[in-house]
Scaffold this motif. Structure first.
Motif, mmCIF file in Angstrom:
data_model
loop_
_atom_site.group_PDB
_atom_site.id
_atom_site.type_symbol
_atom_site.label_atom_id
_atom_site.label_comp_id
_atom_site.label_asym_id
_atom_site.label_seq_id
_atom_site.Cartn_x
_atom_site.Cartn_y
_atom_site.Cartn_z
ATOM 1 N N ASP A 1 25.689 30.345 27.436
ATOM 2 C CA ASP A 1 26.005 29.167 28.244
ATOM 3 C C ASP A 1 25.115 29.110 29.485
ATOM 4 O O ASP A 1 24.585 28.044 29.843
ATOM 5 N N CYS A 2 24.976 30.249 30.154
ATOM 6 C CA CYS A 2 24.162 30.288 31.383
ATOM 7 C C CYS A 2 22.688 30.085 31.076
ATOM 8 O O CYS A 2 21.974 29.398 31.828
ATOM 9 N N TRP A 3 22.229 30.650 29.974
ATOM 10 C CA TRP A 3 20.828 30.473 29.589
ATOM 11 C C TRP A 3 20.543 29.006 29.260
ATOM 12 O O TRP A 3 19.513 28.457 29.653
ATOM 13 N N ALA B 1 15.709 29.208 41.058
ATOM 14 C CA ALA B 1 16.257 30.543 41.315
ATOM 15 C C ALA B 1 17.667 30.612 40.733
ATOM 16 O O ALA B 1 18.330 29.586 40.537
ATOM 17 N N VAL B 2 18.127 31.820 40.445
ATOM 18 C CA VAL B 2 19.476 32.003 39.889
ATOM 19 C C VAL B 2 20.213 33.056 40.707
ATOM 20 O O VAL B 2 19.614 33.997 41.241
ATOM 21 N N GLY C 1 29.616 36.799 37.705
ATOM 22 C CA GLY C 1 28.561 35.796 37.769
ATOM 23 C C GLY C 1 27.216 36.407 38.133
ATOM 24 O O GLY C 1 26.161 35.912 37.719
ATOM 25 N N ALA C 2 27.245 37.484 38.916
ATOM 26 C CA ALA C 2 26.008 38.190 39.248
ATOM 27 C C ALA C 2 25.418 38.846 38.005
ATOM 28 O O ALA C 2 24.202 38.854 37.813
ATOM 29 N N CYS C 3 26.286 39.393 37.164
ATOM 30 C CA CYS C 3 25.815 39.985 35.915
ATOM 31 C C CYS C 3 25.134 38.930 35.059
ATOM 32 O O CYS C 3 24.062 39.160 34.495
ATOM 33 N N LEU C 4 25.744 37.747 34.970
ATOM 34 C CA LEU C 4 25.163 36.678 34.161
ATOM 35 C C LEU C 4 23.854 36.173 34.766
ATOM 36 O O LEU C 4 22.885 35.906 34.047
ATOM 37 N N ALA C 5 23.802 36.052 36.092
ATOM 38 C CA ALA C 5 22.550 35.650 36.737
ATOM 39 C C ALA C 5 21.458 36.680 36.479
ATOM 40 O O ALA C 5 20.306 36.330 36.195
ATOM 41 N N VAL D 1 16.094 36.093 41.928
ATOM 42 C CA VAL D 1 17.462 36.383 41.491
ATOM 43 C C VAL D 1 18.213 36.955 42.685
ATOM 44 O O VAL D 1 17.743 37.915 43.306
ATOM 45 N N PHE D 2 19.363 36.366 43.028
ATOM 46 C CA PHE D 2 20.140 36.874 44.158
ATOM 47 C C PHE D 2 21.559 37.178 43.697
ATOM 48 O O PHE D 2 22.210 36.349 43.057
ATOM 49 N N LEU D 3 22.018 38.382 44.010
ATOM 50 C CA LEU D 3 23.244 38.913 43.424
ATOM 51 C C LEU D 3 24.183 39.443 44.503
ATOM 52 O O LEU D 3 23.753 40.173 45.405
#
Length: 211
Positions: A24-26, A47-48, A54-58, A75-77
């Motif tokens: 879904d995120c991709w 940017a994601v 949600g950080a794992c998915l990003a 990428v920011f987590l």
């Protein structure tokens, strides 16, 4: 001045498991890169980011993007969990966790139970396990520039810190900070000064990678 897209990905409940949330995120990421929201879009400047699950998915979108030649600009987590099994805490982190009341610590075995929801009862052997747990990737070389913000009194800090180490070892431009005194999920508290500071750090990172 930037469009922000929040992805309503399917949660790992009622039999939904990996790779559904990642897919879904991709799909949303590709939609944004293609300008699906109707605004002029430079795909190289997308940017994601996310917090916790949600950080794992990003992070997984960052890895998939690298593999597909469509890496995010950055990428920011926030307090990510990107490993299975969860890395053990450092001596310092264990000492911090020992001071927390039981209500702020998950029950024994909780992480395995949550991972079983995402990965299925076998926990390992799923297709593209690295897209479920990016910290388990064989190589992170070529991963996008990354910013990680962990909370000091959070068991998951072990995963965020380990991921930063792995990225640095792979030659990735990575920066990490620890929010002093906070437990997991501080961004969920509106108006919290430390949450405002984290948002400001993310905004600065986004501004820098998109310049």
């Amino acid at each position: 001045g930037l469009p922000v897209v929040s992805v309503d990905y399917r949660l790992a409940v009622d039999g939904v498991t990996h790779p559904v949330p990642h897919d879904d995120c991709w799909a949303a990421y590709q939609w944004v890169r293609a300008g699906g929201h109707g605004l002029p879009t430079d795909p190289a400047r997308v940017a994601v980011g996310g917090g916790s699950a949600g950080a794992c998915l990003a992070a997984s979108v960052g890895l998939h993007g690298r593999d597909a030649g469509q890496a995010p600009a950055g990428v920011f987590l926030a307090y990510p969990l990107v490993h299975y099994p969860l890395p053990g805490p450092s001596v310092e982190l264990a000492a911090v966790l020992s001071t927390l009341p039981p209500v702020l610590l998950g029950p024994e075995g909780e992480n395995d139970a949550l991972m079983a929801q995402l990965l299925g009862p076998e926990l390992t052997g799923v297709e593209h396990f690295d897209y479920a747990m990016p910290g388990n990737a064989e190589s992170l070389t070529g991963y996008p520039r990354t910013y990680i913000e962990n909370c000091e009194a959070d068991e998951l800090r072990a995963s965020g810190e380990r991921f930063a180490e792995q990225l640095a070892q792979a030659g990735v431009d990575v920066e990490q900070h620890t929010v002093p005194g906070e437990t997991h999920g501080h961004l969920s508290v509106p108006g919290l000064p430390t949450a405002k500071a984290t948002c400001a750090h993310f905004a600065a990172f986004i501004g820098d990678v998109l310049r």
